[in-house]
Design an enzyme around this catalytic site. Sequence first.
Site, short mmCIF file in Angstrom:
data_model
loop_
_atom_site.label_atom_id
_atom_site.label_comp_id
_atom_site.label_asym_id
_atom_site.label_seq_id
_atom_site.Cartn_x
_atom_site.Cartn_y
_atom_site.Cartn_z
N GLU A 4 12.66 14.38 -2.99
CA GLU A 4 11.30 13.88 -3.09
C GLU A 4 11.14 12.84 -4.20
OE1 GLU A 4 8.55 17.11 -3.21
OE2 GLU A 4 6.83 15.76 -3.01
N ASP A 5 11.82 13.06 -5.30
CA ASP A 5 11.58 12.22 -6.48
C ASP A 5 12.53 11.04 -6.63
OD1 ASP A 5 9.54 13.87 -7.01
OD2 ASP A 5 10.43 14.89 -8.73
#
Length: 492
Positions: free
Chosen positions: A75-76
């Site tokens: 996600e990051d």
Amino acid sequence: MSFHKLIETLNKQKISYDPERLKKVFDFAAAAHEGQLRYSGEKYIEHPLQVARILAGLGQSAEVIEAALLHDTVEDNPTITLEQIEKEFGPDVAFLVDGVTKVGKVRLRGSTDQIFVENLRKMFVAMAQDIRVVLIRLADRLHNMQTLDAIPLSKQKRIAQETLEVYAPLAERLGMGFLKGQLEDLAFAYALPKEYHWVTSLSLPHFHHAEETTKHLIRQMKQKLQENNIRALVHGRHKHKYSLYKKLLRPEINKDIKKIHDLIALRIITDNKLNCYSALGIIHTHWKPVPHIGVSDFIAQPKPNGYQSIHTKIFDKSGRIVEIQIRSEAMHQQAEFGAAAHFVYSEAKAKGLSSTELDKGKISLDLGKKMDWVKQLAAWQAEIGSNEEFVKNLKLDALSSRIYVFSPKGDVFDLPSQATPIDFAFAVHSGLGNFVQAAKVNGKIVSLNYQLSSGDVVEIIKSKNPRKPTKDWIRFAKTQKAIAKIRQLNPE
Ligand code: MN
């Protein structure tokens, strides 16, 4: 926190892991989050490390720990893909990371009901597939709540409310009292600051007083149990602030803290089930039980989330009412850690499930009844689609407070509060809903819109021939299951 601390916890919990592989996972995650900082100013990797450590503390397997370390990487960091994780660390860990990413991607609160429920549904589906995905999400949320102080004020309240409305009830439904209590108390101060301060200052002197009086009582009880050769720990458990707050608001309490008898409840933890009953006998021999409030035996009739204990209330020497909870060590583990409890694993192992199956999360299926509501919710959603009323009901069904009622044979049913005999009939068996003549609660005939309370014994008096549920029953029904069936039989 250093990687070393995580290793310490793994060793302490006797979790087996491959040190080389774990180091590789950690280095991968640290590289993925390189240069990223948390609001607190710490390096980002601190967060996945802490989440992994919480899960290690709950005795989770190496695979879960690895997935926890990796849970925010995809996600990051836009350059990292799920395929890459699968290639590096295998499909099982990748499956968990994928599940956690999907479940966590969209906010549960602050959006429309539709989106809220769609996300909730994703979570249920993930949960029905693999309970470990939800455990990682809960540990993630716990660490975020522990560090909520550092994030902007404007976000704090929303996250805290979401924790109270979604994550804490979820932990409760999974029987994880330890996580539920921590999440609620952390969120309470941010979500309802005025109320938090009110409860804190109101309860402080009463907690002090209760501590003084229970100290003495604990000593006496230990002695009586010892004299009778019952091996048991006795201690006082402080009521969590948020649950105290909710209790103070109940109409029968009417904000009068003197009416609350379990500010500090005494907990007796014995070595086995039989000794719970022996302990109860000894306690009632030396301290008079409070009449009419009665003893609740959740050992013989566990709550649907698996909770077991005997609850009783006695008078102490000064006439004060004290609540006592008696349970075995295994029951205590279940009450605190629920779906994550170690002994659930060992029990399932004893039943012959291989450890690979257990590690893959098949255990969630074996928890049987406990997880039924999760599967039901996922299935109903698929069946009915998503009209607005359904969305509203699903939300209420899943997260509203629950009551526990009994069939005349002693089976326990878990229903939303304000449920009626109609809901009970459909919960017992969808066929029973077509034979409802009348209903009895605690031996007395009641109307079909009667609101059930926890502890009620409910009996459906069956008609000889099927009787089609009438449309106006929809007004009495609170569960999605009953409403869907009644509607099905009464098409527009
Ligand atoms: Mn996270």
